[in-house]
Design a protein around this motif. Structure first.
Motif, PDB file in Angstrom:
ATOM      1  N   GLY A  17      22.181 -14.823 -15.119  1.00 40.44           N
ATOM      2  CA  GLY A  17      20.972 -15.459 -16.218  1.00 40.44           C
ATOM      3  C   GLY A  17      19.838 -14.715 -15.965  1.00 40.44           C
ATOM      4  O   GLY A  17      19.128 -14.683 -15.083  1.00 40.44           O
ATOM      5  N   THR A  21      13.577 -17.742 -15.766  1.00 44.57           N
ATOM      6  CA  THR A  21      13.766 -18.013 -14.272  1.00 44.57           C
ATOM      7  C   THR A  21      14.531 -16.956 -13.521  1.00 44.57           C
ATOM      8  O   THR A  21      14.036 -16.402 -12.525  1.00 44.57           O
ATOM      9  N   GLU A  40      23.514 -10.749 -17.226  1.00 45.26           N
ATOM     10  CA  GLU A  40      23.128 -11.433 -18.364  1.00 45.26           C
ATOM     11  C   GLU A  40      24.056 -11.226 -19.447  1.00 45.26           C
ATOM     12  O   GLU A  40      24.489 -10.293 -19.678  1.00 45.26           O
ATOM     13  N   GLN A  41      24.722 -12.659 -20.063  1.00 45.40           N
ATOM     14  CA  GLN A  41      25.959 -12.384 -20.804  1.00 45.40           C
ATOM     15  C   GLN A  41      25.379 -11.624 -22.270  1.00 45.40           C
ATOM     16  O   GLN A  41      26.287 -10.793 -22.726  1.00 45.40           O
ATOM     17  N   ALA A  48      16.851 -20.512 -23.976  1.00 43.96           N
ATOM     18  CA  ALA A  48      15.548 -21.443 -24.210  1.00 43.96           C
ATOM     19  C   ALA A  48      14.223 -20.423 -23.912  1.00 43.96           C
ATOM     20  O   ALA A  48      13.433 -20.762 -24.629  1.00 43.96           O
ATOM     21  N   THR A  49      14.463 -19.491 -23.240  1.00 40.37           N
ATOM     22  CA  THR A  49      13.209 -18.485 -23.019  1.00 40.37           C
ATOM     23  C   THR A  49      13.107 -17.559 -24.314  1.00 40.37           C
ATOM     24  O   THR A  49      11.852 -17.677 -24.660  1.00 40.37           O
ATOM     25  N   SER A  52      11.437 -20.529 -26.614  1.00 41.05           N
ATOM     26  CA  SER A  52      10.269 -21.333 -26.051  1.00 41.05           C
ATOM     27  C   SER A  52       8.929 -21.106 -26.660  1.00 41.05           C
ATOM     28  O   SER A  52       8.656 -20.052 -27.148  1.00 41.05           O
ATOM     29  N   TYR A  53       8.141 -22.072 -26.788  1.00 35.07           N
ATOM     30  CA  TYR A  53       6.812 -22.080 -27.346  1.00 35.07           C
ATOM     31  C   TYR A  53       5.746 -21.177 -25.989  1.00 35.07           C
ATOM     32  O   TYR A  53       4.820 -20.573 -26.421  1.00 35.07           O
ATOM     33  N   GLY A  55       4.178 -22.632 -23.404  1.00 31.15           N
ATOM     34  CA  GLY A  55       3.033 -23.230 -22.937  1.00 31.15           C
ATOM     35  C   GLY A  55       2.933 -23.602 -21.626  1.00 31.15           C
ATOM     36  O   GLY A  55       3.776 -23.913 -20.823  1.00 31.15           O
ATOM     37  N   VAL A 175      29.514 -14.299 -17.229  1.00 28.94           N
ATOM     38  CA  VAL A 175      30.185 -14.572 -15.550  1.00 28.94           C
ATOM     39  C   VAL A 175      31.049 -15.984 -16.242  1.00 28.94           C
ATOM     40  O   VAL A 175      30.523 -16.848 -16.868  1.00 28.94           O
ATOM     41  N   PRO A 363       8.878 -25.298 -16.999  1.00 33.98           N
ATOM     42  CA  PRO A 363       8.938 -24.164 -16.288  1.00 33.98           C
ATOM     43  C   PRO A 363       7.778 -23.338 -16.266  1.00 33.98           C
ATOM     44  O   PRO A 363       7.755 -22.659 -15.255  1.00 33.98           O
ATOM     45  N   MET A 364       7.070 -23.015 -17.424  1.00 33.45           N
ATOM     46  CA  MET A 364       6.214 -22.154 -17.502  1.00 33.45           C
ATOM     47  C   MET A 364       4.978 -22.499 -16.508  1.00 33.45           C
ATOM     48  O   MET A 364       4.545 -21.358 -15.692  1.00 33.45           O
TER      49      MET A 364
HETATM   50  C1  FAD Z   1      11.678 -24.751 -28.708  1.00 31.51           C
HETATM   51  C2  FAD Z   1      11.267 -24.857 -27.038  1.00 31.51           C
HETATM   52  C3  FAD Z   1       9.843 -24.899 -26.801  1.00 31.51           C
HETATM   53  C4  FAD Z   1       9.745 -24.852 -25.299  1.00 31.51           C
HETATM   54  N1  FAD Z   1       8.330 -24.970 -25.028  1.00 31.51           N
HETATM   55  C5  FAD Z   1       7.884 -24.982 -23.753  1.00 31.51           C
HETATM   56  C6  FAD Z   1       6.675 -24.887 -23.190  1.00 31.51           C
HETATM   57  O1  FAD Z   1       5.889 -24.653 -24.030  1.00 31.51           O
HETATM   58  N2  FAD Z   1       6.504 -24.704 -21.903  1.00 31.51           N
HETATM   59  C7  FAD Z   1       7.339 -24.728 -21.134  1.00 31.51           C
HETATM   60  O2  FAD Z   1       7.237 -24.655 -19.949  1.00 31.51           O
HETATM   61  N3  FAD Z   1       8.737 -24.801 -21.433  1.00 31.51           N
HETATM   62  C8  FAD Z   1       9.173 -24.855 -22.715  1.00 31.51           C
HETATM   63  N4  FAD Z   1      10.408 -25.043 -22.942  1.00 31.51           N
HETATM   64  C9  FAD Z   1      11.495 -24.917 -21.979  1.00 31.51           C
HETATM   65  C10 FAD Z   1      11.490 -23.609 -21.556  1.00 31.51           C
HETATM   66  O3  FAD Z   1      11.551 -22.631 -22.606  1.00 31.51           O
HETATM   67  C11 FAD Z   1      12.799 -23.275 -20.794  1.00 31.51           C
HETATM   68  O4  FAD Z   1      13.267 -24.626 -19.791  1.00 31.51           O
HETATM   69  C12 FAD Z   1      12.811 -22.311 -19.935  1.00 31.51           C
HETATM   70  O5  FAD Z   1      12.960 -21.022 -20.815  1.00 31.51           O
HETATM   71  C13 FAD Z   1      14.207 -22.136 -19.198  1.00 31.51           C
HETATM   72  O6  FAD Z   1      14.473 -20.806 -18.700  1.00 31.51           O
HETATM   73  P1  FAD Z   1      16.024 -20.546 -17.828  1.00 31.51           P
HETATM   74  O7  FAD Z   1      15.776 -19.140 -17.412  1.00 31.51           O
HETATM   75  O8  FAD Z   1      16.253 -21.584 -16.784  1.00 31.51           O
HETATM   76  O9  FAD Z   1      16.966 -20.743 -18.868  1.00 31.51           O
HETATM   77  P2  FAD Z   1      17.362 -19.755 -20.223  1.00 31.51           P
HETATM   78  O10 FAD Z   1      16.123 -19.203 -20.787  1.00 31.51           O
HETATM   79  O11 FAD Z   1      18.403 -20.588 -21.120  1.00 31.51           O
HETATM   80  O12 FAD Z   1      18.211 -18.598 -19.524  1.00 31.51           O
HETATM   81  C14 FAD Z   1      19.503 -18.628 -19.023  1.00 31.51           C
HETATM   82  C15 FAD Z   1      20.113 -17.301 -19.477  1.00 31.51           C
HETATM   83  O13 FAD Z   1      21.446 -17.441 -18.689  1.00 31.51           O
HETATM   84  C16 FAD Z   1      22.368 -16.712 -19.670  1.00 31.51           C
HETATM   85  N5  FAD Z   1      23.601 -17.367 -19.019  1.00 31.51           N
HETATM   86  C17 FAD Z   1      24.074 -18.250 -19.379  1.00 31.51           C
HETATM   87  N6  FAD Z   1      25.320 -18.462 -18.861  1.00 31.51           N
HETATM   88  C18 FAD Z   1      25.788 -17.260 -18.555  1.00 31.51           C
HETATM   89  C19 FAD Z   1      27.032 -16.712 -17.979  1.00 31.51           C
HETATM   90  N7  FAD Z   1      27.965 -17.548 -18.101  1.00 31.51           N
HETATM   91  N8  FAD Z   1      26.990 -15.289 -17.736  1.00 31.51           N
HETATM   92  C20 FAD Z   1      25.890 -14.520 -17.769  1.00 31.51           C
HETATM   93  N9  FAD Z   1      24.567 -15.046 -18.218  1.00 31.51           N
HETATM   94  C21 FAD Z   1      24.640 -16.340 -18.710  1.00 31.51           C
HETATM   95  C22 FAD Z   1      21.907 -16.930 -20.914  1.00 31.51           C
HETATM   96  O14 FAD Z   1      22.356 -15.857 -21.842  1.00 31.51           O
HETATM   97  C23 FAD Z   1      20.277 -16.936 -20.744  1.00 31.51           C
HETATM   98  O15 FAD Z   1      19.707 -15.637 -20.950  1.00 31.51           O
HETATM   99  C24 FAD Z   1      10.802 -24.817 -24.280  1.00 31.51           C
HETATM  100  C25 FAD Z   1      12.118 -24.630 -24.824  1.00 31.51           C
HETATM  101  C26 FAD Z   1      12.366 -24.646 -26.505  1.00 31.51           C
HETATM  102  C27 FAD Z   1      13.713 -24.383 -26.626  1.00 31.51           C
END
Ligand code: FAD
Length: 396
Positions: A17, A21, A40-41, A48-49, A52-53, A55, A175, A363-364
């Protein structure tokens, strides 16, 4: 999967992913000389990234653990563009937390008493002076807090590009399972099989399903977020406007109470949806506003886009009328969370070859330091005292 290619390359760590993160962790490992594969798929996946906003409520730490991670992450954010040699669009910007009509401003203020910054209470007209786009008649009061903002897509990309420059590998494959034995880990993708010493799952909202398919149940959940991304606009917003009390956190707490509901009935809505009405502007002039959160236990969104867009626009029309009229697109994705709003960080099997880094509610403000500490812990093979409070086993 017999038709897939098998890579004989063996990596030290396979990160699954590449949202904010996985991207941060991939970089923090590569910069310390670890041979890392970031899987990355699909970069166009609605992660979510991606939506995401961005912030950074860096004052939101309420315990020694979260205060420390917030402070360390802010220090990293402040110099990250320089370190990664690519802009994250980091900027400091005031946050106006809106207090709804009829809500008690003093009661709202009290909810911040354990945070590292004390908010300033503003009258509606004072808030309007700071944010000329705001309709003061729509609020009881506002709180003023410091805040910071990054472009999450650019930040993730900057981390990944720096990781690749340092010798890390990025590959696109979905994956389907992750297993481990005494020799190492096997990560099974659609395209190929990958071997490594350790695998760390950073798959956001898909983490729970992926681990379940691999026979490793995790107490992590996801909500479906919906928001509007507008075109580039000439309007200029001076602040970030969000509710002072974010409803999403209460929704997550209720939805995560009974783990069995997420497994036994995979297609139900656990709690009625909520709307956290607010907006912010990115450096290119486009806005993000919304945001609806739903707790449906299927990974596929069942929202009605037209009805959701109407709900978000009509609510925002009262608060920021000009922003609510901007042309834009409805978007949706899943966002991971845990029952205590803290991420799951660390081993998910006895050998420690399979680990997780996922489920941040903020998370940010927390990821940069948490990813750095996890990378250091993996290299040192010694537990980081702060991270022990985030072990997935805390829920067992
Ligand atoms: C509208 C919105 C506003 C937000 N605003 C804020 C904010 O202001 N501040 C803040 O801190 N957070 C905010 N968030 C939350 C924050 O964006 C997310 O919690 C954070 O981006 C999560 O990051 P991540 O890397 O854990 O997950 P993701 O960004 O979801 O990344 C996971 C990755 O894993 C990949 N993946 C999944 N399954 C597989 C697989 N089987 N094989 C290969 N790859 C795979 C996906 O394609 C994806 O790219 C917001 C979210 C949204 C939707």
């Amino acid at each position: 999967m017999s038709s897939t290619r098998s890579y004989d390359v063996s990596y030290d760590v396979i990160v699954i992913g590449s949202g904010i993160t996985g991207a941060a962790l991939g970089y923090e490992l590569a910069v310390r000389g670890v041979k890392v594969l970031l899987l990355e798929q699909n970069l166009q996946a609605p992660s979510a990234t991606r939506y995401s906003y961005g912030g950074i409520s860096y004052w939101a730490g309420t315990t020694d653990l979260t205060r420390c991670l917030c402070a360390e992450s802010l220090a990293i954010h402040r110099q990250l563009s320089e370190e990664l040699e690519a802009s994250t669009e980091f900027r400091e910007v005031p946050l106006l937390g809106t207090v709804d009509l009829g809500q008690d401003p003093d009661a709202v203020l009290k909810t911040f008493k354990t945070c590292t910054e004390v908010p300033q209470l503003l009258s509606p007209s004072e808030a309007k002076t700071l944010e000329p786009l705001l309709n003061p008649d729509a609020i009881e009061a506002a709180i003023l807090m410091p805040y910071a903002h990054i472009n999450p897509i650019q930040t993730a990309q900057a981390y990944i590009q720096a990781m690749v420059r340092l010798g890390g590998t990025q590959r696109f494959d979905r994956v389907v399972s992750v297993t481990s034995d005494t020799a190492g880990v096997t990560v099974q993708g659609i395209e190929a099989t990958y071997g490594g010493n350790q695998a760390i799952v950073c798959a956001g909202g898909a983490t729970r399903a992926l681990m379940q398919d691999s026979g490793l149940p995790l107490r992590q959940y996801f909500s479906h977020a919906e928001s509007i991304e507008t075109d580039v606009s000439d309007l200029q917003m001076q602040t970030v406007v969000m509710p002072a009390e974010i409803r999403r956190f209460a929704l997550e707490s209720v939805a995560a109470q009974d783990d069995a509901l997420w497994t036994e009935e995979p297609n139900q809505e656990l709690v009625p949806p909520i709307l956290d009405c607010g907006a912010l502007q990115f450096a290119d002039g486009s806005f993000r506003f919304g945001q609806i959160s739903r707790t449906q236990t299927s990974l596929r969104s069942q929202a009605d886009p037209a009805a959701s867009e109407q709900w978000m626009r009509s609510q925002l029309a009262q608060l920021l009328p000009k922003v609510a009229q901007l042309p834009g697109r409805w978007v949706t994705c899943t966002v991971a969370f845990s029952v205590d709003h803290l991420p799951l960080v660390g081993p998910i099997n006895e050998s420690g070859r399979l680990q997780v880094l996922s489920g941040f509610s903020n998370p940010m403000a927390l990821v940069p330091a948490t990813a750095r500490r996890l990378a250091l812990q993996l290299i040192a093979s010694q537990p980081d005292k702060l991270l022990t409070a985030l072990l997935p086993s805390r829920f067992v």
